[in-house]
Motif scaffolding. Structure first.
Motif, PDB file in Angstrom:
ATOM      1  N   TRP A 185       1.056  -1.372   0.133  1.00 29.82           N
ATOM      2  CA  TRP A 185       0.532   0.229   0.087  1.00 29.82           C
ATOM      3  C   TRP A 185       1.199   1.373   0.082  1.00 29.82           C
ATOM      4  O   TRP A 185       1.944   1.704   0.376  1.00 29.82           O
ATOM      5  CB  TRP A 185      -1.129   0.389   1.225  1.00 29.82           C
ATOM      6  N   TYR A 186       0.213   2.638  -0.372  1.00 27.12           N
ATOM      7  CA  TYR A 186       1.110   3.866  -0.416  1.00 27.12           C
ATOM      8  C   TYR A 186       1.878   4.250  -1.176  1.00 27.12           C
ATOM      9  O   TYR A 186       2.894   5.087  -1.042  1.00 27.12           O
ATOM     10  CB  TYR A 186       0.801   3.944   1.453  1.00 27.12           C
ATOM     11  N   ARG A 188       4.053   5.245  -3.756  1.00 25.88           N
ATOM     12  CA  ARG A 188       4.496   6.779  -4.615  1.00 25.88           C
ATOM     13  C   ARG A 188       5.579   6.803  -5.638  1.00 25.88           C
ATOM     14  O   ARG A 188       5.799   7.753  -5.892  1.00 25.88           O
ATOM     15  CB  ARG A 188       4.273   7.760  -3.736  1.00 25.88           C
ATOM     16  N   HIS A 197      -2.576   8.908  -6.082  1.00 27.62           N
ATOM     17  CA  HIS A 197      -2.656   9.672  -3.981  1.00 27.62           C
ATOM     18  C   HIS A 197      -3.803  11.269  -4.364  1.00 27.62           C
ATOM     19  O   HIS A 197      -3.962  11.322  -3.393  1.00 27.62           O
ATOM     20  CB  HIS A 197      -1.287   9.280  -3.772  1.00 27.62           C
ATOM     21  N   THR A 201      -6.661  11.820  -1.814  1.00 27.59           N
ATOM     22  CA  THR A 201      -6.423  12.643  -0.632  1.00 27.59           C
ATOM     23  C   THR A 201      -7.184  13.488  -0.835  1.00 27.59           C
ATOM     24  O   THR A 201      -7.033  14.305   1.145  1.00 27.59           O
ATOM     25  CB  THR A 201      -5.111  12.265  -0.511  1.00 27.59           C
ATOM     26  N   ASP A 221     -10.005   8.272   5.775  1.00 32.97           N
ATOM     27  CA  ASP A 221      -8.441   7.589   5.751  1.00 32.97           C
ATOM     28  C   ASP A 221      -8.827   6.331   6.360  1.00 32.97           C
ATOM     29  O   ASP A 221     -10.046   5.520   6.323  1.00 32.97           O
ATOM     30  CB  ASP A 221      -7.689   8.444   6.592  1.00 32.97           C
TER      31      ASP A 221
END
Length: 298
Positions: A185-186, A188, A197, A201, A221
């Motif tokens: 996950w996450y 970038r 993203h 977000t 989130d």
């Protein structure tokens, strides 16, 4: 975990399945309305002698900003239908489905509803095929609906829907195919993922998602963070797992599929496709046909 259609679907024997496409609405365990389409296998009398496709259904999980009616999803469904019946659906927040996208978290409930529908129509064997975000969902679904989330994962804080999932005979997958899936996950590390993203977000990004891509994104989130795909991959066995990834994928470099395959060990098969980009839009007919052959193999 359970899911029902708008008026509850009924179990039926495969030979009684309607000969044409069937569009319906499913209801997930958390009450979200999901649009879905069933297409019977088109092999018919033209199938090879001694080959039976009756018992298999493929459930296709699209990527982020996709939907059941997107051309790439319909193309994949058409190719897979030469080997098995096919269920396609739109994840929550996408297309004509209700709710808002949680970008791979509660979407596991949407997939479970589609798998249950395939079994309610009489299919004895169900294979999930997911692309990108859908790839991460089929991996988690493959682990969670076999009841293989570890105590350690629960102690770290697995999403609420994952705490409640058990080994339901009607919601599990018999085999799993993850195409262009992330391992963690996450991430970038690429420009396309940094843009994604931003869309997820930021308030203005979510407006772009809603009006530019017909994708309604949840503003909250993750809390807690869902089981990572790389951990889920190690929990799918003994169900077969196929991991497919392009060497020109602009979203996730090759360390992602290699991490997934390493976590799954001998339980996974890895295809690294020369010249392929990302997800269903980059999967040509030749690759989809090979995936269909893998799905139909006993």
């Amino acid at each position: 975990m359970s899911s029902v259609s708008e008026g509850r679907f009924r179990s039926s024997a495969v030979p009684l399945i309607t000969p044409g496409p069937l569009r319906t609405a499913l209801r997930t365990d958390d009450g979200i309305r999901i649009e879905a389409v069933y297409e019977p296998c088109t092999a018919g009398a033209g199938a090879a002698a001694g080959t039976s496709f009756d018992g298999t259904a493929v459930v296709v999980a699209h990527g982020f900003t996709g939907s059941v009616d997107r051309p790439a999803v319909r193309r994949a469904a058409g190719v897979f239908a030469r080997r098995a019946a096919v269920v396609t659906f739109s994840f929550r927040g996408h297309g004509g489905s209700g709710g808002r996208s949680t970008v791979g978290d509660r979407e596991v409930l949407d997939l479970a509803a589609a798998v249950e529908w395939a079994r309610a129509l009489g299919h004895r064997r169900v294979v999930t095929v997911g692309f990108s975000m859908g790839g991460s969902v089929v991996l988690r679904h493959g682990a969670l609906y076999a009841g293989r989330v570890t105590e350690g994962a629960e102690a770290r804080g697995v999403a609420g829907c994952e705490r409640r999932v058990g080994a339901r005979a009607d919601a599990h997958a018999d085999a799993v195919v993850a195409v262009s899936a992330p391992a963690r996950w996450y991430y970038r590390g690429t420009a396309p993922m940094r843009r994604l993203h931003w869309m997820v977000t930021r308030p203005v990004g979510r407006l772009v998602g809603r009006y530019g891509f017909r994708t309604r994104i949840d503003r909250d989130d993750w809390d807690p963070v869902p089981l990572p795909p790389v951990e889920a991959a190690g929990l799918i066995a003994p169900a077969p797992l196929l991991i497919v990834h392009g060497d020109q994928d602009p979203y996730f470099p090759l360390d992602h599929p290699r991490m997934l395959a390493a976590a799954a060990g001998d339980g996974a098969e890895l295809w690294l496709e020369r010249g392929m980009g990302h997800a269903e839009n980059a999967a040509d007919e030749s690759l989809l046909t090979r995936i269909g052959d893998w799905v139909a193999a006993p």
